[in-house]
Scaffold this motif. Structure first.
Motif, PDB file in Angstrom:
ATOM      1  N   GLN A   1       0.826  -1.213   0.000  1.00 31.63           N
ATOM      2  CA  GLN A   1       0.000   0.000   0.000  1.00 31.63           C
ATOM      3  C   GLN A   1       0.858   1.259   0.000  1.00 31.63           C
ATOM      4  O   GLN A   1       0.565   2.221  -0.713  1.00 31.63           O
ATOM      5  CB  GLN A   1      -0.931   0.024   1.208  1.00 31.63           C
ATOM      6  N   GLN A   2       1.905   1.266   0.803  1.00 30.70           N
ATOM      7  CA  GLN A   2       2.788   2.426   0.863  1.00 30.70           C
ATOM      8  C   GLN A   2       3.506   2.635  -0.462  1.00 30.70           C
ATOM      9  O   GLN A   2       3.686   3.776  -0.920  1.00 30.70           O
ATOM     10  CB  GLN A   2       3.803   2.275   2.007  1.00 30.70           C
ATOM     11  N   ARG A   3       3.919   1.554  -1.101  1.00 29.05           N
ATOM     12  CA  ARG A   3       4.581   1.657  -2.409  1.00 29.05           C
ATOM     13  C   ARG A   3       3.634   2.219  -3.458  1.00 29.05           C
ATOM     14  O   ARG A   3       4.022   3.057  -4.276  1.00 29.05           O
ATOM     15  CB  ARG A   3       5.103   0.289  -2.844  1.00 29.05           C
ATOM     16  N   VAL A   4       2.387   1.777  -3.443  1.00 28.08           N
ATOM     17  CA  VAL A   4       1.403   2.265  -4.406  1.00 28.08           C
ATOM     18  C   VAL A   4       1.101   3.739  -4.153  1.00 28.08           C
ATOM     19  O   VAL A   4       0.965   4.527  -5.093  1.00 28.08           O
ATOM     20  CB  VAL A   4       0.122   1.393  -4.382  1.00 28.08           C
ATOM     21  N   GLU A   5       1.025   4.151  -2.899  1.00 30.01           N
ATOM     22  CA  GLU A   5       0.800   5.570  -2.590  1.00 30.01           C
ATOM     23  C   GLU A   5       1.938   6.432  -3.121  1.00 30.01           C
ATOM     24  O   GLU A   5       1.715   7.516  -3.663  1.00 30.01           O
ATOM     25  CB  GLU A   5       0.617   5.779  -1.083  1.00 30.01           C
ATOM     26  N   ARG A   6       3.161   5.951  -2.965  1.00 35.17           N
ATOM     27  CA  ARG A   6       4.309   6.694  -3.503  1.00 35.17           C
ATOM     28  C   ARG A   6       4.234   6.742  -5.025  1.00 35.17           C
ATOM     29  O   ARG A   6       4.507   7.770  -5.640  1.00 35.17           O
ATOM     30  CB  ARG A   6       5.614   6.039  -3.057  1.00 35.17           C
ATOM     31  N   ALA A   7       3.852   5.635  -5.628  1.00 39.40           N
ATOM     32  CA  ALA A   7       3.732   5.567  -7.086  1.00 39.40           C
ATOM     33  C   ALA A   7       2.688   6.558  -7.598  1.00 39.40           C
ATOM     34  O   ALA A   7       2.889   7.193  -8.638  1.00 39.40           O
ATOM     35  CB  ALA A   7       3.383   4.149  -7.518  1.00 39.40           C
ATOM     36  N   LYS A   8       1.590   6.705  -6.879  1.00 46.08           N
ATOM     37  CA  LYS A   8       0.557   7.663  -7.287  1.00 46.08           C
ATOM     38  C   LYS A   8       1.136   9.068  -7.389  1.00 46.08           C
ATOM     39  O   LYS A   8       0.852   9.800  -8.342  1.00 46.08           O
ATOM     40  CB  LYS A   8      -0.602   7.667  -6.287  1.00 46.08           C
ATOM     41  N   LYS A   9       1.939   9.443  -6.423  1.00 45.11           N
ATOM     42  CA  LYS A   9       2.558  10.777  -6.442  1.00 45.11           C
ATOM     43  C   LYS A   9       3.494  10.928  -7.634  1.00 45.11           C
ATOM     44  O   LYS A   9       3.506  11.962  -8.300  1.00 45.11           O
ATOM     45  CB  LYS A   9       3.312  11.027  -5.136  1.00 45.11           C
ATOM     46  N   LEU A  10       4.280   9.883  -7.901  1.00 44.16           N
ATOM     47  CA  LEU A  10       5.212   9.940  -9.021  1.00 44.16           C
ATOM     48  C   LEU A  10       4.486   9.934 -10.359  1.00 44.16           C
ATOM     49  O   LEU A  10       4.922  10.593 -11.308  1.00 44.16           O
ATOM     50  CB  LEU A  10       6.201   8.770  -8.950  1.00 44.16           C
TER      51      LEU A  10
ATOM     52  N   LYS B   1       1.699  11.335 -11.020  1.00 48.61           N
ATOM     53  CA  LYS B   1       1.148  12.674 -11.245  1.00 48.61           C
ATOM     54  C   LYS B   1       2.196  13.624 -11.831  1.00 48.61           C
ATOM     55  O   LYS B   1       1.854  14.562 -12.537  1.00 48.61           O
ATOM     56  CB  LYS B   1       0.591  13.248  -9.943  1.00 48.61           C
ATOM     57  N   GLN B   2       3.465  13.382 -11.518  1.00 50.61           N
ATOM     58  CA  GLN B   2       4.533  14.267 -11.980  1.00 50.61           C
ATOM     59  C   GLN B   2       4.818  14.110 -13.468  1.00 50.61           C
ATOM     60  O   GLN B   2       5.274  15.029 -14.113  1.00 50.61           O
ATOM     61  CB  GLN B   2       5.811  14.021 -11.185  1.00 50.61           C
ATOM     62  N   GLN B   3       4.598  12.928 -14.014  1.00 53.25           N
ATOM     63  CA  GLN B   3       4.760  12.620 -15.427  1.00 53.25           C
ATOM     64  C   GLN B   3       6.169  12.821 -15.973  1.00 53.25           C
ATOM     65  O   GLN B   3       6.349  12.961 -17.175  1.00 53.25           O
ATOM     66  CB  GLN B   3       3.757  13.422 -16.258  1.00 53.25           C
ATOM     67  N   ASN B   4       7.187  12.842 -15.132  1.00 57.13           N
ATOM     68  CA  ASN B   4       8.547  12.971 -15.659  1.00 57.13           C
ATOM     69  C   ASN B   4       9.337  11.668 -15.572  1.00 57.13           C
ATOM     70  O   ASN B   4      10.535  11.664 -15.792  1.00 57.13           O
ATOM     71  CB  ASN B   4       9.296  14.126 -14.973  1.00 57.13           C
ATOM     72  N   HIS B   5       8.643  10.558 -15.271  1.00 52.82           N
ATOM     73  CA  HIS B   5       9.265   9.235 -15.253  1.00 52.82           C
ATOM     74  C   HIS B   5       8.353   8.253 -15.957  1.00 52.82           C
ATOM     75  O   HIS B   5       7.124   8.386 -15.905  1.00 52.82           O
ATOM     76  CB  HIS B   5       9.483   8.737 -13.818  1.00 52.82           C
ATOM     77  N   SER B   6       8.949   7.258 -16.598  1.00 51.68           N
ATOM     78  CA  SER B   6       8.138   6.221 -17.229  1.00 51.68           C
ATOM     79  C   SER B   6       7.535   5.331 -16.146  1.00 51.68           C
ATOM     80  O   SER B   6       8.010   5.300 -14.998  1.00 51.68           O
ATOM     81  CB  SER B   6       8.987   5.380 -18.176  1.00 51.68           C
ATOM     82  N   ILE B   7       6.521   4.598 -16.515  1.00 54.33           N
ATOM     83  CA  ILE B   7       5.868   3.707 -15.559  1.00 54.33           C
ATOM     84  C   ILE B   7       6.841   2.622 -15.097  1.00 54.33           C
ATOM     85  O   ILE B   7       6.861   2.272 -13.917  1.00 54.33           O
ATOM     86  CB  ILE B   7       4.575   3.114 -16.162  1.00 54.33           C
ATOM     87  N   SER B   8       7.667   2.137 -15.977  1.00 48.06           N
ATOM     88  CA  SER B   8       8.649   1.115 -15.569  1.00 48.06           C
ATOM     89  C   SER B   8       9.680   1.687 -14.597  1.00 48.06           C
ATOM     90  O   SER B   8      10.101   1.010 -13.662  1.00 48.06           O
ATOM     91  CB  SER B   8       9.333   0.485 -16.781  1.00 48.06           C
ATOM     92  N   GLU B   9      10.075   2.951 -14.783  1.00 47.39           N
ATOM     93  CA  GLU B   9      11.002   3.593 -13.838  1.00 47.39           C
ATOM     94  C   GLU B   9      10.340   3.758 -12.468  1.00 47.39           C
ATOM     95  O   GLU B   9      10.971   3.530 -11.436  1.00 47.39           O
ATOM     96  CB  GLU B   9      11.443   4.962 -14.358  1.00 47.39           C
ATOM     97  N   ILE B  10       9.084   4.145 -12.468  1.00 43.29           N
ATOM     98  CA  ILE B  10       8.350   4.313 -11.218  1.00 43.29           C
ATOM     99  C   ILE B  10       8.227   2.978 -10.497  1.00 43.29           C
ATOM    100  O   ILE B  10       8.391   2.901  -9.280  1.00 43.29           O
ATOM    101  CB  ILE B  10       6.971   4.951 -11.476  1.00 43.29           C
TER     102      ILE B  10
ATOM    103  N   THR C   1      -3.782   4.287 -16.840  1.00 37.22           N
ATOM    104  CA  THR C   1      -5.103   4.928 -16.751  1.00 37.22           C
ATOM    105  C   THR C   1      -5.112   5.967 -15.649  1.00 37.22           C
ATOM    106  O   THR C   1      -5.650   7.065 -15.815  1.00 37.22           O
ATOM    107  CB  THR C   1      -6.188   3.867 -16.505  1.00 37.22           C
ATOM    108  N   TYR C   2      -4.507   5.636 -14.513  1.00 41.56           N
ATOM    109  CA  TYR C   2      -4.434   6.586 -13.386  1.00 41.56           C
ATOM    110  C   TYR C   2      -3.719   7.862 -13.838  1.00 41.56           C
ATOM    111  O   TYR C   2      -4.176   8.974 -13.555  1.00 41.56           O
ATOM    112  CB  TYR C   2      -3.696   5.939 -12.223  1.00 41.56           C
ATOM    113  N   ARG C   3      -2.611   7.711 -14.542  1.00 41.86           N
ATOM    114  CA  ARG C   3      -1.836   8.877 -15.004  1.00 41.86           C
ATOM    115  C   ARG C   3      -2.658   9.699 -15.984  1.00 41.86           C
ATOM    116  O   ARG C   3      -2.650  10.937 -15.919  1.00 41.86           O
ATOM    117  CB  ARG C   3      -0.544   8.405 -15.666  1.00 41.86           C
ATOM    118  N   GLN C   4      -3.359   9.058 -16.896  1.00 40.69           N
ATOM    119  CA  GLN C   4      -4.132   9.781 -17.902  1.00 40.69           C
ATOM    120  C   GLN C   4      -5.290  10.564 -17.290  1.00 40.69           C
ATOM    121  O   GLN C   4      -5.648  11.633 -17.778  1.00 40.69           O
ATOM    122  CB  GLN C   4      -4.673   8.807 -18.961  1.00 40.69           C
ATOM    123  N   LYS C   5      -5.871  10.040 -16.207  1.00 43.29           N
ATOM    124  CA  LYS C   5      -6.993  10.712 -15.559  1.00 43.29           C
ATOM    125  C   LYS C   5      -6.546  11.866 -14.682  1.00 43.29           C
ATOM    126  O   LYS C   5      -7.357  12.685 -14.275  1.00 43.29           O
ATOM    127  CB  LYS C   5      -7.792   9.708 -14.731  1.00 43.29           C
ATOM    128  N   ARG C   6      -5.275  11.927 -14.352  1.00 50.40           N
ATOM    129  CA  ARG C   6      -4.782  12.991 -13.477  1.00 50.40           C
ATOM    130  C   ARG C   6      -4.266  14.097 -14.310  1.00 50.40           C
ATOM    131  O   ARG C   6      -3.554  14.662 -14.651  1.00 50.40           O
ATOM    132  CB  ARG C   6      -3.706  12.475 -12.504  1.00 50.40           C
TER     133      ARG C   6
END
Length: 78
Positions: free
Chosen positions: A27-36, A38-47, A73-78
């Motif tokens: 859960q903590q990892r996913v919460e951190r991923a959500k923040k990253l 939103k920034q859109q300066n890293h690829s999903i694989s990097e995150i 999908t999460y990134r596109q909706k944000r």
């Protein structure tokens, strides 16, 4: 340092938090991923790697399990 047996610790943790220690970590990892995401300066694989997942596939599985949508999908909706 404590001398708790790992199984005993896990049962105390679950009783206190309502989830297992591993579920809490995910859960903590996913919460951190959500923040990253939103920034859109890293690829999903990097995150995925930055958040401690072994690969993008595992990250996507866990992310969708907790949020109901894929990281893309999460990134596109944000």
């Amino acid at each position: 340092m404590t001398n708790f047996n790992p199984c005993y610790f896990a049962s105390l943790f679950k009783r206190s938090m309502g989830i297992s220690p591993w579920q809490y970590v995910v859960q903590q990892r996913v919460e951190r991923a959500k923040k990253l995401l939103k920034q859109q300066n890293h690829s999903i694989s990097e995150i995925a790697v930055q958040c401690g997942f072994n690969n993008q596939s595992h990250f996507t599985y866990q992310f969708r399990k907790l949020t109901g949508v894929t990281p893309k999908t999460y990134r596109q909706k944000r």
